[in-house]
Design a protein around this motif. Structure first.
Motif, PDB file in Angstrom:
ATOM      1  N   LEU A 129       0.843  -1.185   0.000  1.00 52.18           N
ATOM      2  CA  LEU A 129       0.000   0.000   0.000  1.00 52.18           C
ATOM      3  C   LEU A 129       0.883   1.241   0.000  1.00 52.18           C
ATOM      4  O   LEU A 129       1.778   1.373   0.850  1.00 52.18           O
ATOM      5  CB  LEU A 129      -0.902  -0.008   1.238  1.00 52.18           C
ATOM      6  CG  LEU A 129      -1.590  -1.355   1.540  1.00 52.18           C
ATOM      7  CD1 LEU A 129      -2.392  -1.268   2.828  1.00 52.18           C
ATOM      8  CD2 LEU A 129      -2.454  -1.795   0.375  1.00 52.18           C
ATOM      9  N   GLN A 130       0.650   2.122  -0.967  1.00 54.09           N
ATOM     10  CA  GLN A 130       1.488   3.309  -1.162  1.00 54.09           C
ATOM     11  C   GLN A 130       2.963   2.931  -1.343  1.00 54.09           C
ATOM     12  O   GLN A 130       3.852   3.741  -1.125  1.00 54.09           O
ATOM     13  CB  GLN A 130       1.340   4.292   0.001  1.00 54.09           C
ATOM     14  CG  GLN A 130      -0.015   5.004   0.010  1.00 54.09           C
ATOM     15  CD  GLN A 130      -0.012   6.194   0.925  1.00 54.09           C
ATOM     16  OE1 GLN A 130       0.264   6.093   2.118  1.00 54.09           O
ATOM     17  NE2 GLN A 130      -0.338   7.367   0.375  1.00 54.09           N
ATOM     18  N   GLY A 131       3.204   1.689  -1.740  1.00 47.83           N
ATOM     19  CA  GLY A 131       4.569   1.254  -1.999  1.00 47.83           C
ATOM     20  C   GLY A 131       5.392   0.962  -0.764  1.00 47.83           C
ATOM     21  O   GLY A 131       6.568   0.591  -0.878  1.00 47.83           O
ATOM     22  N   HIS A 132       4.810   1.055   0.442  1.00 48.79           N
ATOM     23  CA  HIS A 132       5.588   0.940   1.672  1.00 48.79           C
ATOM     24  C   HIS A 132       5.104  -0.124   2.651  1.00 48.79           C
ATOM     25  O   HIS A 132       5.897  -0.619   3.448  1.00 48.79           O
ATOM     26  CB  HIS A 132       5.591   2.283   2.414  1.00 48.79           C
ATOM     27  CG  HIS A 132       6.328   3.370   1.718  1.00 48.79           C
ATOM     28  ND1 HIS A 132       7.708   3.396   1.590  1.00 48.79           N
ATOM     29  CD2 HIS A 132       5.877   4.497   1.099  1.00 48.79           C
ATOM     30  CE1 HIS A 132       8.078   4.486   0.937  1.00 48.79           C
ATOM     31  NE2 HIS A 132       6.983   5.174   0.625  1.00 48.79           N
ATOM     32  N   TYR A 133       3.809  -0.470   2.622  1.00 47.28           N
ATOM     33  CA  TYR A 133       3.225  -1.266   3.697  1.00 47.28           C
ATOM     34  C   TYR A 133       2.576  -2.514   3.102  1.00 47.28           C
ATOM     35  O   TYR A 133       1.636  -2.420   2.314  1.00 47.28           O
ATOM     36  CB  TYR A 133       2.201  -0.431   4.469  1.00 47.28           C
ATOM     37  CG  TYR A 133       2.688   0.978   4.741  1.00 47.28           C
ATOM     38  CD1 TYR A 133       3.723   1.206   5.653  1.00 47.28           C
ATOM     39  CD2 TYR A 133       2.153   2.077   4.067  1.00 47.28           C
ATOM     40  CE1 TYR A 133       4.194   2.485   5.893  1.00 47.28           C
ATOM     41  CE2 TYR A 133       2.605   3.364   4.299  1.00 47.28           C
ATOM     42  CZ  TYR A 133       3.634   3.567   5.215  1.00 47.28           C
ATOM     43  OH  TYR A 133       4.104   4.837   5.442  1.00 47.28           O
ATOM     44  N   GLU A 134       3.078  -3.690   3.505  1.00 42.93           N
ATOM     45  CA  GLU A 134       2.702  -4.930   2.827  1.00 42.93           C
ATOM     46  C   GLU A 134       1.597  -5.701   3.549  1.00 42.93           C
ATOM     47  O   GLU A 134       1.697  -6.003   4.734  1.00 42.93           O
ATOM     48  CB  GLU A 134       3.915  -5.851   2.690  1.00 42.93           C
ATOM     49  CG  GLU A 134       3.597  -7.161   1.957  1.00 42.93           C
ATOM     50  CD  GLU A 134       4.770  -8.125   1.903  1.00 42.93           C
ATOM     51  OE1 GLU A 134       4.652  -9.161   1.230  1.00 42.93           O
ATOM     52  OE2 GLU A 134       5.806  -7.832   2.549  1.00 42.93           O
ATOM     53  N   LEU A 154      -0.417  -7.952   8.330  1.00 41.07           N
ATOM     54  CA  LEU A 154       0.354  -6.759   8.003  1.00 41.07           C
ATOM     55  C   LEU A 154       1.794  -7.201   8.241  1.00 41.07           C
ATOM     56  O   LEU A 154       2.231  -7.322   9.382  1.00 41.07           O
ATOM     57  CB  LEU A 154      -0.047  -5.591   8.906  1.00 41.07           C
ATOM     58  CG  LEU A 154       0.745  -4.294   8.778  1.00 41.07           C
ATOM     59  CD1 LEU A 154       0.654  -3.737   7.361  1.00 41.07           C
ATOM     60  CD2 LEU A 154       0.240  -3.275   9.792  1.00 41.07           C
ATOM     61  N   TYR A 155       2.505  -7.497   7.171  1.00 36.33           N
ATOM     62  CA  TYR A 155       3.720  -8.309   7.231  1.00 36.33           C
ATOM     63  C   TYR A 155       4.724  -7.808   8.263  1.00 36.33           C
ATOM     64  O   TYR A 155       5.086  -6.633   8.291  1.00 36.33           O
ATOM     65  CB  TYR A 155       4.369  -8.380   5.853  1.00 36.33           C
ATOM     66  CG  TYR A 155       5.557  -9.320   5.810  1.00 36.33           C
ATOM     67  CD1 TYR A 155       5.381 -10.698   5.911  1.00 36.33           C
ATOM     68  CD2 TYR A 155       6.849  -8.827   5.710  1.00 36.33           C
ATOM     69  CE1 TYR A 155       6.460 -11.570   5.894  1.00 36.33           C
ATOM     70  CE2 TYR A 155       7.940  -9.687   5.688  1.00 36.33           C
ATOM     71  CZ  TYR A 155       7.729 -11.053   5.788  1.00 36.33           C
ATOM     72  OH  TYR A 155       8.806 -11.909   5.781  1.00 36.33           O
ATOM     73  N   GLU A 214       9.612  -4.041   6.742  1.00 33.90           N
ATOM     74  CA  GLU A 214      11.028  -4.413   6.712  1.00 33.90           C
ATOM     75  C   GLU A 214      11.148  -5.920   6.892  1.00 33.90           C
ATOM     76  O   GLU A 214      10.515  -6.495   7.778  1.00 33.90           O
ATOM     77  CB  GLU A 214      11.794  -3.691   7.824  1.00 33.90           C
ATOM     78  CG  GLU A 214      11.691  -2.181   7.799  1.00 33.90           C
ATOM     79  CD  GLU A 214      12.372  -1.545   6.599  1.00 33.90           C
ATOM     80  OE1 GLU A 214      13.361  -2.137   6.109  1.00 33.90           O
ATOM     81  OE2 GLU A 214      11.917  -0.465   6.158  1.00 33.90           O
ATOM     82  N   TYR A 215      11.962  -6.559   6.077  1.00 34.60           N
ATOM     83  CA  TYR A 215      12.204  -7.993   6.254  1.00 34.60           C
ATOM     84  C   TYR A 215      13.093  -8.238   7.471  1.00 34.60           C
ATOM     85  O   TYR A 215      12.863  -9.144   8.267  1.00 34.60           O
ATOM     86  CB  TYR A 215      12.845  -8.581   4.995  1.00 34.60           C
ATOM     87  CG  TYR A 215      13.173 -10.056   5.115  1.00 34.60           C
ATOM     88  CD1 TYR A 215      12.195 -10.974   5.490  1.00 34.60           C
ATOM     89  CD2 TYR A 215      14.463 -10.523   4.869  1.00 34.60           C
ATOM     90  CE1 TYR A 215      12.492 -12.332   5.622  1.00 34.60           C
ATOM     91  CE2 TYR A 215      14.763 -11.872   4.986  1.00 34.60           C
ATOM     92  CZ  TYR A 215      13.772 -12.770   5.362  1.00 34.60           C
ATOM     93  OH  TYR A 215      14.067 -14.107   5.493  1.00 34.60           O
TER      94      TYR A 215
END
Length: 248
Positions: A129-134, A154-155, A214-215
């Motif tokens: 979402l918005q390129g930042h939140y998976e 929400l990863y 962040e992974y």
């Protein structure tokens, strides 16, 4: 007047004032008509639904082409066939040409037909979402993994409230997203939130987003404006269809 009498006097006066205002408010309530709490404008827009898609929605993938998308390398080149979009492993993520802020997003996805791998190595993709939140996409049929990395999570931040299985393998996400707000100096003033329905079941309920996905490591707060929807290439043949968005 002694202090005790002064205190009693002030308390009695306060009580009398409260009772007076209460009585006045009660009298006003009693004298109200039903029409006093009714208003007729602004009138909400009228929407129609065609094949499950609201008339004000932006159709991001209609089964025909990827004209609304691009990749990190330029043109989006995932596979499109039989009204379905399939990840092309190694081609990289694809993202919408248009950027968005607050929205309602509908995405249907399916795990690969051939089951292989386990945990995060089976049917893995993601919707950013918005390129930042998976929001995680993962085969969740008898496939144990860490709970904040499963389907509907929400990863690496929040696990889903329930694990929802799709008997026919097609899953449906309906995502309501409110973007974080930042000051002109880039300071976070309001966290973003996300609600996710997985096959009609609420699995994220107005969940606060702590920061970027962040992974390794903790979420980061990065000031940004509108951003794209990103579909992740994680090397698995995950399929998507019927993707649409409503701006909120």
């Amino acid at each position: 007047m002694p202090k005790t009498q002064q205190m009693n006097f002030f308390l009695s006066s306060a009580l009398a004032t409260t009772l007076l205002f209460g009585a006045t408010a009660l009298q006003a309530q009693t004298n109200m008509k039903a029409s006093d709490t009714e208003y007729y404008s602004p009138v909400p827009p009228t929407l129609t639904i065609d094949h499950g898609i609201p008339s004000d929605a932006i159709v991001l993938f209609d089964g025909k082409d990827l004209s609304k998308w691009k990749s990190e390398k330029g043109k989006a080149n995932w596979t499109v066939a039989n009204n379905v979009l399939e990840v092309k492993p190694g081609a990289g993520a694809i993202e919408t040409n248009e950027h968005f802020t607050d929205f309602q997003l509908h995405v249907e996805w399916k795990s690969p037909e051939v089951i292989k791998g386990e945990g995060q190595g089976r049917g893995n993709s993601g919707i950013f979402l918005q390129g930042h939140y998976e929001i995680q996409v993962l085969d969740n049929n008898n496939n144990p993994t860490y709970v904040n990395g499963g389907a509907g999570s929400l990863y690496k931040q929040r696990p889903p409230l329930a694990q929802v299985i799709a008997p026919d393998k097609w899953h449906v996400y309906d995502i309501i997203y409110k973007a974080p707000q930042f000051s002109k100096d880039g300071i976070l003033t309001s966290k973003g939130t996300v609600t996710v329905l997985h096959n009609g079941v609420v699995v994220q309920n107005n969940t606060q987003i702590d920061g970027t996905t962040e992974y390794i490591g903790l979420p980061k707060q990065i000031s940004h404006g509108p951003g794209p929807i990103i579909l992740q290439d994680h090397g698995d043949l995950v399929q998507f269809r019927n993707i649409w968005l409503r701006k909120l």
